[in-house]
Design a protein around this motif. Structure first.
Motif, PDB file in Angstrom:
ATOM      1  N   PRO A  85       0.847  -1.203   0.000  1.00 17.18           N
ATOM      2  CA  PRO A  85       0.000   0.000   0.000  1.00 17.18           C
ATOM      3  C   PRO A  85       0.882   1.253   0.000  1.00 17.18           C
ATOM      4  N   VAL A  86       0.593   2.165  -0.912  1.00 13.35           N
ATOM      5  CA  VAL A  86       1.352   3.410  -1.018  1.00 13.35           C
ATOM      6  C   VAL A  86       0.397   4.590  -0.953  1.00 13.35           C
ATOM      7  N   ARG A  87       0.914   5.733  -0.570  1.00 14.25           N
ATOM      8  CA  ARG A  87       0.092   6.934  -0.482  1.00 14.25           C
ATOM      9  C   ARG A  87      -0.118   7.517  -1.874  1.00 14.25           C
ATOM     10  N   TRP A  88      -1.329   7.951  -2.149  1.00 15.60           N
ATOM     11  CA  TRP A  88      -1.693   8.512  -3.439  1.00 15.60           C
ATOM     12  C   TRP A  88      -1.404  10.011  -3.419  1.00 15.60           C
ATOM     13  N   LEU A  89      -0.455  10.462  -4.251  1.00 19.43           N
ATOM     14  CA  LEU A  89      -0.021  11.868  -4.323  1.00 19.43           C
ATOM     15  C   LEU A  89       0.397  12.422  -2.959  1.00 19.43           C
ATOM     16  N   GLY A  90       0.892  11.579  -2.090  1.00 18.03           N
ATOM     17  CA  GLY A  90       1.347  12.020  -0.784  1.00 18.03           C
ATOM     18  C   GLY A  90       0.238  12.304   0.206  1.00 18.03           C
ATOM     19  N   LEU A  91      -0.994  12.036  -0.167  1.00 26.53           N
ATOM     20  CA  LEU A  91      -2.141  12.274   0.709  1.00 26.53           C
ATOM     21  C   LEU A  91      -2.336  11.067   1.632  1.00 26.53           C
ATOM     22  N   PRO A  92      -3.137  11.191   2.669  1.00 26.80           N
ATOM     23  CA  PRO A  92      -3.330  10.066   3.593  1.00 26.80           C
ATOM     24  C   PRO A  92      -3.976   8.830   2.968  1.00 26.80           C
ATOM     25  N   ARG A  93      -4.685   8.988   1.874  1.00 25.53           N
ATOM     26  CA  ARG A  93      -5.336   7.843   1.229  1.00 25.53           C
ATOM     27  C   ARG A  93      -4.285   6.900   0.655  1.00 25.53           C
ATOM     28  N   THR A  94      -4.430   5.597   0.908  1.00 25.52           N
ATOM     29  CA  THR A  94      -3.484   4.625   0.363  1.00 25.52           C
ATOM     30  C   THR A  94      -4.164   3.758  -0.682  1.00 25.52           C
ATOM     31  N   VAL A  95      -3.376   3.342  -1.664  1.00 24.36           N
ATOM     32  CA  VAL A  95      -3.818   2.438  -2.708  1.00 24.36           C
ATOM     33  C   VAL A  95      -2.737   1.375  -2.873  1.00 24.36           C
ATOM     34  N   GLN A  96      -3.094   0.275  -3.522  1.00 25.81           N
ATOM     35  CA  GLN A  96      -2.107  -0.765  -3.777  1.00 25.81           C
ATOM     36  C   GLN A  96      -1.211  -0.333  -4.928  1.00 25.81           C
TER      37      GLN A  96
END
Length: 184
Positions: A125-136
């Motif tokens: 899981p990584v942060r999307w555009l540095g935001l708190p939301r994570t995606v695979q």
């Protein structure tokens, strides 16, 4: 005028069409970003600089109206917005003969190549555009003994979102730097 940030992709797409140069820079002691800044990062910085120009114009108009404290506040805000845009452009992964450096907005982490035991691309899981939301997604991490891995690049950050080829080239280049200097 030389633009050194444009030479980051010189290893991939040389004039003769060959892709055999892994470390394209002459001076390996200088810290370099082995990839170009992505469109999200550059676009955000451009919008911040546009905002700064309006704030500085407002500071000039306020100064001509003889309200110097208000002009000073606007000038300070404009300088802070410019500094934010420049720091945003500076963020990323930098490499040199000495090691690898991860520049974040508020901190910088440097790890020498002799302390790095491995560089690997992992699914996590990584942060999307540095935001708190994570995606695979994929991430390039540096594994070093007795500490948790240092995250260098992700395929969902501001440099590589929707650019999987650029992410692959960047990870290959950072791994080439690591292979070159972890051995020697």
């Amino acid at each position: 005028m030389p633009l050194p940030f444009l030479t980051a992709d010189r290893a991939f797409g040389a004039a003769d069409g060959s892709d055999d140069v892994a470390l394209p820079f002459d001076d390996h002691d200088q810290w370099r970003r082995p990839y170009r800044p992505g469109p999200w990062r550059v676009g955000t910085a451009a919008l911040l600089l546009l905002l700064a120009s309006f704030v500085l114009l407002a500071a000039m108009i306020i100064a001509f109206a003889d309200a110097l404290p208000g002009a000073a506040v606007c000038l300070l805000i404009g300088v802070m917005v410019i500094a934010t845009a420049l720091r945003l452009l500076r963020m990323g992964t930098w490499v040199s003969r000495n090691g690898v450096r991860r520049v974040a907005f508020f901190s910088t982490t440097t790890l020498s190549w002799d302390r790095a035991s491995a560089l690997r691309t992992v699914q996590q899981p990584v942060r999307w555009l540095g935001l708190p939301r994570t995606v695979q997604g994929q991430a390039l991490v540096v594994v070093h003994p007795n500490d948790e891995p240092l995250l260098l690049l992700t395929d969902h950050d501001a440099d590589f979102l929707s650019r999987p080829e650029a992410f692959e080239r960047a990870t290959d280049t950072v791994e080439a730097w690591g292979d070159e200097y972890r051995r020697g």
